[in-house]
Design a protein around this motif. Sequence first.
Motif, short mmCIF file in Angstrom:
data_model
loop_
_atom_site.label_atom_id
_atom_site.label_comp_id
_atom_site.label_asym_id
_atom_site.label_seq_id
_atom_site.Cartn_x
_atom_site.Cartn_y
_atom_site.Cartn_z
N ILE A 184 59.22 24.85 4.42
CA ILE A 184 58.53 23.62 3.99
C ILE A 184 59.43 22.81 3.07
N GLU A 185 60.09 23.49 2.14
CA GLU A 185 60.99 22.81 1.21
C GLU A 185 62.16 22.16 1.96
N TYR A 186 62.65 22.87 2.97
CA TYR A 186 63.75 22.33 3.78
C TYR A 186 63.29 21.06 4.50
N ILE A 224 53.87 16.57 6.55
CA ILE A 224 54.26 17.91 6.99
C ILE A 224 53.02 18.67 7.42
N GLY A 225 53.09 19.25 8.61
CA GLY A 225 52.03 20.11 9.09
C GLY A 225 52.59 21.47 9.47
N LEU A 226 51.74 22.46 9.51
CA LEU A 226 52.14 23.81 9.91
C LEU A 226 51.41 24.21 11.17
N TYR A 227 52.12 24.90 12.05
CA TYR A 227 51.51 25.47 13.25
C TYR A 227 51.98 26.92 13.34
N ALA A 273 50.01 29.40 3.36
CA ALA A 273 50.95 28.43 2.81
C ALA A 273 50.28 27.08 2.58
N THR A 274 49.38 26.70 3.47
CA THR A 274 48.67 25.43 3.31
C THR A 274 47.82 25.44 2.05
N ALA A 280 51.03 22.05 -1.82
CA ALA A 280 50.42 20.73 -1.74
C ALA A 280 51.17 19.79 -0.80
N ALA A 281 52.39 20.16 -0.41
CA ALA A 281 53.17 19.30 0.48
C ALA A 281 52.64 19.33 1.91
#
Length: 204
Positions: free
Chosen positions: A139-141, A153-156, A168-169, A173-174
Amino acid sequence: MWVILGSVVLGLIALELVFQVVLVRLIVPWFENGPPFHVPSSEEDPEAERIEIETADGLLLRGSLHHHLDRPPRGVIVYCHEFTGSHWTAMAYCRGLYEAGFDILSFDFRNHGESDVQPGYVPLHWLSDHEMTDVHAAIEYAAGRPELVGLPIGLYGVSRGGAAAMVATAQNAAVEAVASDGGYGTNTLMQFHTPRWALLVVPA
């Protein structure tokens, strides 16, 4: 009569001992080593950019970025693969998101695929702090890469990766969106399976 009864009792005891020894040897490795998941292999994509992500504890995670060169991306999706999977499975799940205009950033968790191996750590199908360190590094990258700065930014995530994405979500907060395909909580899974395993070795 007593001889017959004694023989039956001894036979049942012997059968129970054999039953428990055999089943315990079969079942315990499932908890220690993980079930035999058969993750479909995916071929390398020559159009993807190879990337390296450094974690907070000094490991290098290797992965790929599917970046839109013909138009500004709508956002970036960080893909978290399943246990024993690799970052090359990302497009099997995220192709629709890519075609909708999102960049897809995927990585191999530590001790998986092309990423560094942490000595003494054996990853299991249960989520650990190590996987969370890896996700936060990704996420930071994504947040710091010049062409991705400022993008949503989304996560799958899939299976164990889905669990990592949900955690992580909640922690980061990002992250503005999350999709989990088959994600599970460790406590819930243990509570579901443990009584069923126990019935195999402990009489009801």
